[in-house]
Design an enzyme around this catalytic site. Structure first.
Site, mmCIF file in Angstrom:
data_model
loop_
_atom_site.group_PDB
_atom_site.id
_atom_site.type_symbol
_atom_site.label_atom_id
_atom_site.label_comp_id
_atom_site.label_asym_id
_atom_site.label_seq_id
_atom_site.Cartn_x
_atom_site.Cartn_y
_atom_site.Cartn_z
ATOM 1 N N LYS A 1 0.873 -1.147 -0.033
ATOM 2 C CA LYS A 1 0.003 -0.064 0.038
ATOM 3 C C LYS A 1 0.946 1.275 -0.030
ATOM 4 O O LYS A 1 0.430 2.205 -0.797
ATOM 5 C CB LYS A 1 -1.188 0.001 1.276
ATOM 6 C CG LYS A 1 -1.687 1.219 1.308
ATOM 7 C CD LYS A 1 -2.854 1.134 2.477
ATOM 8 C CE LYS A 1 -3.828 2.392 2.498
ATOM 9 N NZ LYS A 1 -4.566 2.195 3.735
ATOM 10 N N HIS B 1 0.628 5.828 10.419
ATOM 11 C CA HIS B 1 -0.366 6.835 10.465
ATOM 12 C C HIS B 1 0.311 8.019 10.683
ATOM 13 O O HIS B 1 1.234 8.176 11.229
ATOM 14 C CB HIS B 1 -1.343 6.348 11.605
ATOM 15 C CG HIS B 1 -2.358 5.166 11.648
ATOM 16 N ND1 HIS B 1 -2.634 4.722 12.605
ATOM 17 C CD2 HIS B 1 -2.608 4.731 10.313
ATOM 18 C CE1 HIS B 1 -3.505 3.511 11.969
ATOM 19 N NE2 HIS B 1 -3.055 3.594 10.565
ATOM 20 N N TYR C 1 -8.128 3.678 14.842
ATOM 21 C CA TYR C 1 -8.035 2.470 14.039
ATOM 22 C C TYR C 1 -7.946 1.056 14.780
ATOM 23 O O TYR C 1 -8.632 0.246 14.084
ATOM 24 C CB TYR C 1 -6.802 2.612 13.100
ATOM 25 C CG TYR C 1 -6.406 1.096 12.437
ATOM 26 C CD1 TYR C 1 -6.982 1.325 11.202
ATOM 27 C CD2 TYR C 1 -5.448 0.494 12.942
ATOM 28 C CE1 TYR C 1 -6.740 0.237 10.322
ATOM 29 C CE2 TYR C 1 -5.192 -0.735 12.002
ATOM 30 C CZ TYR C 1 -5.727 -0.946 10.702
ATOM 31 O OH TYR C 1 -5.546 -1.936 10.042
ATOM 32 N N ARG D 1 -4.831 -7.422 12.099
ATOM 33 C CA ARG D 1 -3.848 -6.275 12.295
ATOM 34 C C ARG D 1 -4.382 -5.440 13.287
ATOM 35 O O ARG D 1 -3.285 -5.009 13.993
ATOM 36 C CB ARG D 1 -3.943 -5.212 10.739
ATOM 37 C CG ARG D 1 -3.072 -4.012 10.897
ATOM 38 C CD ARG D 1 -2.917 -3.693 9.281
ATOM 39 N NE ARG D 1 -2.769 -2.071 9.104
ATOM 40 C CZ ARG D 1 -1.512 -1.754 9.037
ATOM 41 N NH1 ARG D 1 -0.558 -2.597 9.090
ATOM 42 N NH2 ARG D 1 -1.173 -0.551 8.943
#
Length: 182
Positions: A64, A155, A164, A132
């Protein structure tokens, strides 16, 4: 898109791992890698035996973010991987498909595996990010180290990390439960 939660209850987590280990070593290893590394499923699926055999760390470029990630392999995970890969070749995928030759399972298949096992144990609001988030949630509960988790997850700020891993929702729920006027 549904909100995905971590598995908060360590007893349920232990039951899931015990079940997976008996049911499918491949699925058990996928889940174990997820909760011990905090990797995204896309990065777990591209791991091959050569990425973990006789190594102290996993080095990969995150799909990602395209950032280099170096993960020291936890001793529990290391032992499980050692047994799992003992009869495998270096080129084999850790989470190999049973039908596609030497290819990993799909992200969709990984989702179905996680969904089915979590449903079996009454865990709701799950997805592949559950593994995760479980890593992050339990690490935070042990250490309260938001800054390190923020770094691990890449982040931009601490509030994103807490949201999260479900800590903000826990705090909101606690606020509602604790409310009383008299």
């Amino acid at each position: 898109m549904n909100y995905v939660e971590p598995i908060r209850d360590t007893n349920v987590l232990e039951d899931i791992l015990t079940y997976l280990k008996k049911d499918s070593m491949r699925n058990y290893i996928m889940f174990t890698i997820g909760i011990y590394t905090g990797l995204r499923i896309s990065d777990i699926l591209k791991l091959q035996v050569k990425h973990v055999r006789n190594l102290k760390e996993i080095r990969l470029r995150e799909q990602k973010t395209n950032k280099l990630k170096i993960i020291t392999i936890n001793k529990i995970l290391k032992e499980e991987l050692k047994v799992y890969i003992s009869n495998k070749e270096d080129y084999e995928y850790l989470i190999a498909s049973n039908r596609k030759g030497n290819k990993p399972i799909s992200r969709q298949r990984a989702y179905v595996i996680v969904k089915n096992v979590c449903n079996k144990f009454g865990v709701e609001n799950i997805g592949t990010h559950t593994m995760r988030k479980t890593f992050g949630y339990h690490y935070y509960k042990m250490t309260k180290d938001t800054a390190l988790l923020q770094n691990i997850f890449n982040h931009a700020d601490a509030s994103t990390t807490l949201r999260y891993i479900g800590i903000n929702q826990d705090s909101i729920s606690d606020a509602y439960k604790s409310m009383k006027y008299f």
